[in-house]
Design a protein around this motif. Structure first.
Motif, short mmCIF file in Angstrom:
data_model
loop_
_atom_site.label_atom_id
_atom_site.label_comp_id
_atom_site.label_asym_id
_atom_site.label_seq_id
_atom_site.Cartn_x
_atom_site.Cartn_y
_atom_site.Cartn_z
N UNK A 1 0.88 -1.17 0.00
CA UNK A 1 0.00 0.00 0.00
C UNK A 1 0.92 1.22 0.00
N UNK A 2 0.91 1.93 -1.12
CA UNK A 2 1.91 2.98 -1.31
C UNK A 2 1.32 4.38 -1.16
N UNK A 3 1.84 5.12 -0.22
CA UNK A 3 1.52 6.55 -0.05
C UNK A 3 0.04 6.87 0.11
N UNK B 1 1.72 -7.24 -5.14
CA UNK B 1 0.46 -6.64 -5.58
C UNK B 1 0.51 -5.18 -5.16
N UNK B 2 0.46 -4.28 -6.13
CA UNK B 2 0.65 -2.87 -5.82
C UNK B 2 -0.68 -2.12 -5.77
N UNK B 3 -0.85 -1.34 -4.71
CA UNK B 3 -2.00 -0.45 -4.57
C UNK B 3 -1.50 0.92 -4.14
N UNK B 4 -2.33 1.94 -4.34
CA UNK B 4 -1.99 3.27 -3.81
C UNK B 4 -1.72 4.30 -4.89
N UNK B 5 -0.84 5.24 -4.58
CA UNK B 5 -0.60 6.42 -5.43
C UNK B 5 0.88 6.56 -5.78
N UNK C 1 1.61 -7.46 -9.91
CA UNK C 1 0.17 -7.30 -10.17
C UNK C 1 -0.21 -5.89 -9.74
N UNK C 2 -0.87 -5.18 -10.63
CA UNK C 2 -1.35 -3.84 -10.28
C UNK C 2 -2.85 -3.93 -10.04
N UNK C 3 -3.30 -3.48 -8.89
CA UNK C 3 -4.73 -3.45 -8.61
C UNK C 3 -5.34 -2.32 -9.42
N UNK D 1 -0.57 1.57 -18.70
CA UNK D 1 -0.09 1.03 -19.98
C UNK D 1 1.42 0.81 -19.94
N UNK D 2 2.12 1.77 -19.38
CA UNK D 2 3.58 1.66 -19.28
C UNK D 2 3.97 0.44 -18.43
N UNK D 3 3.27 0.25 -17.32
CA UNK D 3 3.60 -0.86 -16.42
C UNK D 3 3.39 -2.21 -17.11
N UNK D 4 2.34 -2.26 -17.91
CA UNK D 4 2.03 -3.49 -18.63
C UNK D 4 3.05 -3.71 -19.75
N UNK D 5 3.33 -2.66 -20.50
CA UNK D 5 4.22 -2.79 -21.66
C UNK D 5 5.67 -3.05 -21.26
N UNK D 6 6.12 -2.41 -20.18
CA UNK D 6 7.55 -2.44 -19.87
C UNK D 6 7.90 -3.45 -18.79
N UNK D 7 7.03 -3.59 -17.78
CA UNK D 7 7.35 -4.48 -16.66
C UNK D 7 6.48 -5.73 -16.63
N UNK D 8 5.72 -5.93 -17.72
CA UNK D 8 4.88 -7.12 -17.82
C UNK D 8 3.91 -7.24 -16.64
N UNK D 9 3.51 -6.11 -16.10
CA UNK D 9 2.59 -6.12 -14.95
C UNK D 9 1.22 -6.60 -15.40
N UNK D 10 0.60 -7.40 -14.53
CA UNK D 10 -0.80 -7.78 -14.78
C UNK D 10 -1.68 -6.74 -14.12
N UNK D 11 -2.62 -6.23 -14.90
CA UNK D 11 -3.53 -5.22 -14.37
C UNK D 11 -4.85 -5.93 -14.04
#
Ligand code: ZN
Length: 185
Positions: A8-10, A120-124, A145-147, A164-174
């Motif tokens: 839980x970020x910021x 799993x990332x949440x927050x700002x 994983x991005x919530x 979009x950047x997180x998905x394209x560059x870090x292969x993050x699942x949204x």
């Protein structure tokens, strides 16, 4: 069980209602709350990563003004998401949750030393702290994983481009929080 942890970020007073207010943050609060309840119940570690600035953090203060100053009310987690006793709190002084914070060491200690595999990332904000945290997670070999309904940014564009950047560059699942919760248990 693929050894997850929720970050839980910021989600701090200054970022949600204070000097650096993000009005778009309000709707994600109940979603994050639901995820945290489920994570705690499933034994998935919950880690708060909070800005806690010193006045000498000159670059950051020059860019954003004084915010989340260590020890102030503005640097506290919003009351709706108050950490529980079993949660962990890590302080950071710049965008990334990993930079000089000890977060990596913590993640590697969970699950009897086997370590967390997926964060799993949440927050700002999706395009700033979430982005730099994702970069550092990626460099260190974590899956991301991005919530989708648990992160936000100042504007819709920032949010969408951020994801979009997180998905394209870090292969993050949204992924939506309801689905994340289903996959926790
Ligand atoms: Zn800051």
């Amino acid at each position: 069980m693929d050894r997850k942890a929720v970050l839980v970020i910021d989600m701090l007073n200054d970022f949600v209602t204070g000097g650096l207010q993000c009005k778009r943050a309000m709707p994600i609060i109940p979603n994050i709350k639901r995820l945290l309840t489920a994570a705690r119940k499933s034994g998935v570690p919950v880690i708060y990563v909070n800005d806690a600035h010193f006045p000498i953090d000159e670059e950051v203060v020059a860019k954003w003004g004084k915010h989340a100053m260590k020890g102030t009310k503005g640097a506290e987690v919003i009351s709706e998401l108050k950490p529980s006793k079993q949660d962990y709190i890590v302080e950071k002084r710049t965008y990334s949750s990993f930079y000089e914070t000890g977060l990596d060491m913590l993640l590697r200690a969970f699950y009897k030393g086997e370590g967390v595999k997926t964060v799993i990332l949440t927050g700002l904000h999706a395009n700033m702290c979430i982005r730099h945290t994702s970069a550092d997670a990626f460099f260190r070999g974590y899956k991301i994983i991005i919530a989708k309904d648990g992160v936000e940014a100042f504007t819709k564009e920032d949010y969408e481009q951020g994801l979009k950047y997180l998905k394209d560059v870090y292969n993050a699942k949204i992924v939506n929080i309801d689905q994340i919760i289903q996959e926790l248990s």
